[in-house]
Design a protein around this motif. Structure first.
Motif, PDB file in Angstrom:
ATOM      1  N   LEU A  91       0.820  -1.212   0.000  1.00  0.00           N
ATOM      2  CA  LEU A  91       0.000   0.000   0.000  1.00  0.00           C
ATOM      3  C   LEU A  91       0.855   1.263   0.000  1.00  0.00           C
ATOM      4  O   LEU A  91       0.474   2.277  -0.596  1.00  0.00           O
ATOM      5  N   LYS A 146       1.673  -4.011   4.070  1.00  0.00           N
ATOM      6  CA  LYS A 146       1.257  -4.928   3.021  1.00  0.00           C
ATOM      7  C   LYS A 146      -0.123  -5.495   3.335  1.00  0.00           C
ATOM      8  O   LYS A 146      -0.446  -5.781   4.491  1.00  0.00           O
ATOM      9  N   LEU A 196      -7.123  -1.430  -5.629  1.00  0.00           N
ATOM     10  CA  LEU A 196      -6.640  -0.621  -4.517  1.00  0.00           C
ATOM     11  C   LEU A 196      -5.980   0.666  -5.015  1.00  0.00           C
ATOM     12  O   LEU A 196      -6.104   1.726  -4.386  1.00  0.00           O
ATOM     13  N   ARG A 197      -5.287   0.585  -6.152  1.00  0.00           N
ATOM     14  CA  ARG A 197      -4.707   1.796  -6.722  1.00  0.00           C
ATOM     15  C   ARG A 197      -5.809   2.786  -7.101  1.00  0.00           C
ATOM     16  O   ARG A 197      -5.684   3.988  -6.884  1.00  0.00           O
ATOM     17  N   ILE A 210      -7.146   4.535  -3.919  1.00  0.00           N
ATOM     18  CA  ILE A 210      -6.234   5.579  -3.428  1.00  0.00           C
ATOM     19  C   ILE A 210      -6.233   6.767  -4.368  1.00  0.00           C
ATOM     20  O   ILE A 210      -6.221   7.938  -3.940  1.00  0.00           O
ATOM     21  N   THR A 268       0.540   6.332   5.108  1.00  0.00           N
ATOM     22  CA  THR A 268       0.215   4.915   5.285  1.00  0.00           C
ATOM     23  C   THR A 268       0.822   4.445   6.595  1.00  0.00           C
ATOM     24  O   THR A 268       1.837   4.981   7.053  1.00  0.00           O
ATOM     25  N   VAL A 287      -4.597   3.734   5.100  1.00  0.00           N
ATOM     26  CA  VAL A 287      -4.209   4.720   4.103  1.00  0.00           C
ATOM     27  C   VAL A 287      -5.020   5.972   4.399  1.00  0.00           C
ATOM     28  O   VAL A 287      -6.257   5.930   4.388  1.00  0.00           O
TER      29      VAL A 287
END
Length: 466
Positions: A317, A344, A352-353, A356, A375, A384
């Motif tokens: 992350l 992690k 997940l990208r 974010i 993070t 995050v």
């Protein structure tokens, strides 16, 4: 046999099983009772034979057999109980009249004071039957003698036969009563289930407000009714969400389409009012907006689809957050602070990208001059956090803001550039992706006096190291 039973109803199958169990219980009970009675009668017959023979044994022991020679013993003539006295050479010294001069009943010659019990087939008074013989040795004045006392086993056999017939006669009405009782009891127990079935069969997609009646008990039928009502609640909620989603999506999709259509009509009928470059700019901008909206809707549909299982693996992350924060630094006039710790999780890196990125884009749109990306971990959870120094989000809107197509008419939503958040889908996508990964999305104050505003947080389970 299994296939035949499977085609039968629950009441019939249950009745058959119950009747079979009752029949087996009756058979077992009957066999046990008959065996016990047979053992008791057999023992009683042996004792009766022994008792009758001991009377003669005592008489011989006292007076000898001289008075018995050539005479009858117990001259009742009853064929159910006969006696025979044998001399030292095996000759018949005295016998019951019913024997009618028959030879010795048994070849055994027990020693004085001993006895032999056996079962033999005899013919007495012309009738053949099994007899229990008790042969007892006795020492008389004239030498050893053998007293043979025989008791017929026919009464025992007759009593056991009658008892067996009685059990068989009683079993039929008992099985009938059991079958009727079980059939009616199962029918009564399944009555609420049948009413639930009829109610559910009458419920349509236009009438999801109806519910099945909940029985008063706390048994399986009660839990079934509660489960059905809970399922209907979920279906009604899902249908309402689907209708709202379709309505909102159609509205959002209609907006860029109407803009393009209007621009084309103006260019066609009033070419002097809009140049070709302006038309191309409008169409390109609205087409980009339409494409991003469709992509967001498809992503939301995938996060809702529980059958969609994208690849899951180890995800850093902190690397994803650092990459998205560096991308935000290209924005003119914004200062981006990055504070990442290695953390992690297990999940889909692309999703997940995207989550974010949506948070960073949301912060970039509403920040005054500064955003922070951090993070870390909190116990067993990976965190995050993306904060900004914008106007923040009121407490009453911090949960609603993650719903789909939610836009507030305040300074938090002054920017309508073509990001996922412009249609009210960006934060909904974040919440959906977090939920698919077993986590949550939250909104709160920044908690930093130097950077007031909003702080969005994704909380995910940490990866378990093998």
């Amino acid at each position: 046999m299994t296939a035949v039973l499977a085609r039968l109803g629950v009441r019939t199958r249950t009745t058959l099983v119950a009747v079979t169990a009752v029949a087996a219980a009756i058979v077992v009970a009957g066999v046990v009772v008959v065996l016990l009675l047979g053992w008791s009668l057999d023992k009683s017959t042996t004792e009766d034979a022994r008792s009758a023979g001991l009377q003669v044994v005592h008489e011989i022991a006292r007076e000898g057999a001289r008075d018995l020679t050539g005479t009858d013993v117990a001259g009742s003539g009853d064929s159910a109980s006969v006696l025979q006295v044998l001399g030292a050479q095996g000759q018949v010294v005295a016998a019951d009249p019913a024997l009618g001069g028959q030879p010795p009943l048994t070849p055994v010659r027990p020693a004085p004071g001993h006895e032999v019990v056996e079962t033999v087939a005899l013919t007495v008074n012309g009738a053949s039957a099994d007899y229990r013989l008790v042969s007892t040795g006795v020492a008389g004045p004239g030498g050893p003698y053998t007293v043979v006392s025989a008791r017929s086993l026919a009464p025992v056999t007759e009593a056991l036969t009658r008892l067996s017939l009685l059990f068989a006669a009683a079993a039929l009405p008992m099985l009938g009563i059991s079958a009727l009782t079980v059939y009616r009891a199962v029918g009564s127990a399944l009555g609420p289930v049948e009413r639930m079935r009829r109610t559910v069969s009458e419920i349509t997609t236009r009438d999801l407000e109806r519910r099945v009646d909940v029985p008063p008990g706390r048994d399986e039928v009660h839990r079934l009714a509660v489960t059905l009502n809970s399922m209907l609640d979920r279906l009604a909620s899902a249908q309402g969400a689907q209708r709202r989603f379709v309505s909102d999506a159609s509205h959002e999709l209609r907006s860029p389409v109407n803009t393009i259509s209007t621009a084309l009509e103006v260019a066609e009928h009033h070419p002097e009012a809009m140049s070709g470059d302006e038309l191309v700019g409008v169409v390109a901008r609205e087409t980009s907006r339409l494409r991003e909206l469709v992509d967001d809707l498809l992503l939301l549909a995938r996060t809702d689809d529980t059958t969609d299982n994208p690849h899951h693996g180890e995800v850093d992350l902190d690397d994803l957050a650092r990459t998205e924060a560096e991308r935000a630094r290209s924005t003119v006039g914004l200062r981006v602070e990055i504070r990442t710790e290695p953390v992690k999780v297990t999940g889909n890196a692309a999703q997940l990208r995207r989550a974010i990125r949506n948070l960073v884009d949301n912060a970039r749109e509403h920040a005054a001059s500064r955003i922070t990306v951090r993070t870390g971990s909190d116990g067993a959870a990976a965190l995050v956090e993306v904060g900004d120094d914008g106007p923040g989000v009121p407490a009453e809107d911090r949960e609603r803001i993650f719903q789909r197509f939610v836009r507030r008419d305040d300074s938090r939503h002054h920017n309508t550039s073509g990001t996922g958040g412009s249609a009210g889908l960006g934060l909904a996508i974040v919440a959906g992706i977090a939920a698919r990964h077993g986590g949550t999305a939250e909104c709160g104050d920044s908690g930093d006096p130097a950077c007031p505003g909003a702080r969005f947080r994704i909380r995910l389970p940490l990866r378990e190291e093998p």
